[in-house]
Design an enzyme around this catalytic site. Structure first.
Site, mmCIF file in Angstrom:
data_model
loop_
_atom_site.group_PDB
_atom_site.id
_atom_site.type_symbol
_atom_site.label_atom_id
_atom_site.label_comp_id
_atom_site.label_asym_id
_atom_site.label_seq_id
_atom_site.Cartn_x
_atom_site.Cartn_y
_atom_site.Cartn_z
ATOM 1 N N HIS A 1 0.887 -1.162 0.000
ATOM 2 C CA HIS A 1 0.000 0.000 0.000
ATOM 3 C C HIS A 1 0.926 1.213 0.000
ATOM 4 C CE1 HIS A 1 -2.459 -2.936 2.349
ATOM 5 N NE2 HIS A 1 -3.494 -2.355 1.773
ATOM 6 N N GLU B 1 -10.788 -6.776 -4.757
ATOM 7 C CA GLU B 1 -10.606 -7.808 -3.721
ATOM 8 C C GLU B 1 -11.850 -7.867 -2.843
ATOM 9 O OE1 GLU B 1 -6.826 -7.634 -1.612
ATOM 10 O OE2 GLU B 1 -7.765 -8.547 0.144
ATOM 11 N N HIS C 1 -11.070 -13.992 3.483
ATOM 12 C CA HIS C 1 -12.264 -13.206 3.147
ATOM 13 C C HIS C 1 -13.386 -14.139 2.689
ATOM 14 C CE1 HIS C 1 -9.682 -9.371 2.205
ATOM 15 N NE2 HIS C 1 -9.518 -9.822 3.431
ATOM 16 N N ASP D 1 -4.908 -13.761 -2.683
ATOM 17 C CA ASP D 1 -4.235 -13.347 -1.452
ATOM 18 C C ASP D 1 -4.223 -14.589 -0.578
ATOM 19 O OD1 ASP D 1 -3.487 -10.846 -2.136
ATOM 20 O OD2 ASP D 1 -4.693 -9.789 -0.636
ATOM 21 N N ASP E 1 -10.937 -11.866 10.545
ATOM 22 C CA ASP E 1 -9.890 -12.019 9.551
ATOM 23 C C ASP E 1 -8.547 -12.202 10.267
ATOM 24 O OD1 ASP E 1 -8.843 -11.999 7.029
ATOM 25 O OD2 ASP E 1 -8.909 -9.829 6.767
ATOM 26 N N ASP F 1 -5.881 -13.689 9.085
ATOM 27 C CA ASP F 1 -4.745 -13.550 8.153
ATOM 28 C C ASP F 1 -3.588 -14.480 8.502
ATOM 29 O OD1 ASP F 1 -5.831 -11.656 6.447
ATOM 30 O OD2 ASP F 1 -5.011 -9.939 7.543
ATOM 31 N N ASP G 1 -0.816 -12.464 1.932
ATOM 32 C CA ASP G 1 -1.450 -11.446 2.780
ATOM 33 C C ASP G 1 -1.679 -12.113 4.143
ATOM 34 O OD1 ASP G 1 -2.724 -9.314 3.808
ATOM 35 O OD2 ASP G 1 -4.272 -9.145 2.267
#
Ligand code: XUL
Ligand code: CO
Length: 478
Positions: free
Chosen positions: A144, A274, A313, A338, A349, A351, A381
């Site tokens: 980002h 996404e 997700h 991801d 989430d 991750d 991710d």
């Protein structure tokens, strides 16, 4: 003082000084002070001096800093493993993740961090990123705008910060490394609390456009292959105060402008949406793959975008990752993954790095059917658990994540070469391989003809779904 007492006194002195270092505001890490100069952001020597270049050693190796299944140059189904996988490291988790959570302070203060969000620190971190990529043997990264360079007080200042860090990244990339994708962070700053492209404030819409414009420019400059839109704040908390139709129209106009700008600057990368159902907002507009596909079709954008499917997700939306990948694939819009996973006992989430070989095999079955993901790939991710605090854990997590997906690829290839699962599926639909079935599939199965056939054939014979047999075949391959 006796020798024992002197040693005890020195030990206490050492403990007190260590506590003072731990409690004081961190600048240049005390134990490596000679290795860094905090004003220039330069760092002498290696960031990961104890970590060798990670190599493939095969499944019998006990070395946790080696690949057991991922052998980059090996061919599987006629393609090199590295070309199936196209792995990428996520800068935000790997270099900005602190282990902090809503209940607790950061647990990770990597030796090269000085506790600031300065430009000098951003550059030092970028050097650590490239040493990490080189040692891991991964030639793609994702970012980002605001992870890699500090936000400024104005758009001009933020852009200037970004330009400075991006110039260094370009130099460190060399000829082999480039971004899998870049994106703009439109969810952290308070100005984005009601959204970016879907904010009711015109000024925020414009600010978002300026930020995406710049992020697309730098992604293009760095040789990025894709550009991602994740709408973390593009959604609502309550429909009582929200004009959903207007917000969705605004989001479509924003995406149209992004397509136009991509073409204007000659950026040939794929634009990716996404999906994620919620978190941070109650309801995000890109809920899942089917919802995003519907949005793209409604607004005539389906040929301009693909999807970036994130496994965690998918589970938040009540689907499996396999379901989301297949939904994207059969709509012709599977662009990137991801690669992460959630926890079956936790509803948010998390991750995590994907470690389940079964899940990875299902993911790879979709990816193979899609003919691969290029110019997309697998972006990790994923973040270390809060309790994993050693520098080597960053390597271990990525090595394990890469090996899990590589094992998934090997298993998926085994299943495809064996063919019995595909045969089981083919048999379930074989009645449609008849003349009338072909007529229906060609769109020529009108109700008059079908009624006649139903009367002629009488009560149909319905066969077993063979689910357990399918599961048995799948399990045997993993
Ligand atoms: C958030 C998430 C993001 C996107 C990029 O859940 O996945 O990091 O991948 O903005
Ligand atoms: Co993501």
């Amino acid at each position: 003082m006796k020798a024992g007492k002197i040693i005890f006194f020195l030990l206490c002195l050492n403990l007190v000084s260590n506590l003072a270092i731990a409690a004081g505001p961190p600048t240049c890490p005390a134990d490596v002070a000679s290795d860094c100069a905090s004003d220039s952001g330069e760092w002498k020597g290696e960031f990961f001096p104890d970590i060798p270049k990670i190599k493939y050693e095969g499944p019998s190796s006990k070395n946790h800093l080696s690949f057991k299944w991922y052998n980059a140059e090996e061919e599987i189904l006629g393609r090199k493993m590295k070309d199936w996988m196209r792995f990428s490291v996520a800068f935000w988790h790997t270099f900005r993740g602190t282990g902090g959570d809503p209940f607790g302070a950061p647990t990770k203060m990597w030796p090269w961090e000085d506790g600031t969000n300065s430009l000098a620190m951003a550059k030092r971190r970028m050097r650590a990123n490239f040493e990490f990529l080189n040692k891991l043997g991964v030639d793609k990264w994702c970012f980002h705008d605001r992870d890699i360079a500090p936000d400024g007080k104005t758009i001009e200042e933020s852009n200037a910060n970004l330009d400075e860090v991006v110039a260094l990244a370009k130099e460190l990339q060399g000829t082999k490394i480039h971004p899998l994708w870049g994106t703009a962070q439109l969810f952290h700053h308070p100005r984005y609390m009601h959204g970016g492209a879907t904010s009711p404030e015109l000024g925020v819409y414009a600010y978002s456009a300026a930020q995406v414009k710049k992020a697309m420019e730098v992604t293009h400059y760095l040789g990025g292959e894709n550009y991602v839109f994740w709408g973390g704040r593009e959604g609502y908390q309550t429909l009582l105060n929200t004009d959903m139709e207007r917000e969705l129209n605004h989001m479509a106009r924003f995406m149209e402008a992004a397509v136009a700008y991509k073409k204007k600057i000659g950026f040939n990368g794929t634009l990716l949406i996404e999906p994620k159902p919620q978190e941070p907002t109650k309801h995000q507009y890109d809920w899942d793959a089917a919802t995003a596909a519907n949005f793209l079709r409604k607004y005539g954008l389906i040929d301009e975008f693909k999807l970036n499917i994130e496994c965690n997700h998918a589970t938040l939306a009540g689907h499996s990752c396999h379901h989301e990948l297949e939904t994207a694939r059969i709509n012709g819009i599977l662009g990137n993954t991801d690669a992460n996973t959630g926890d079956p006992q936790i509803g948010w989430d998390t991750d995590q790095f994907m470690m389940d070989v079964g899940e990875a095999t299902l993911v790879m079955l979709s990816v193979i059917k899609n003919g691969g993901l290029a110019p997309g790939g697998f972006n990790f991710d994923a973040k270390l658990r809060r309790e994993s605090t050693d520098v080597e854990d960053i390597f271990i997590a990525h090595v394990a994540g890469m090996d899990t997906l590589a094992r998934g690829l090997r298993n998926a290839a085994k299943l495809i070469e064996d063919g019995s699962l595909a045969e089981l599926v083919r048999k379930r639909y074989q009645s449609f391989d008849s003349e009338i079935g072909a007529q229906i599939e060609a769109g020529k199965g009108d109700f008059d003809m079908l009624e006649k056939k139903a009367m002629q054939w009488g009560e149909p014979k319905v066969s077993s779904a063979k689910q357990e047999l399918a599961e048995m075949i799948f399990q045997a391959a993993i």
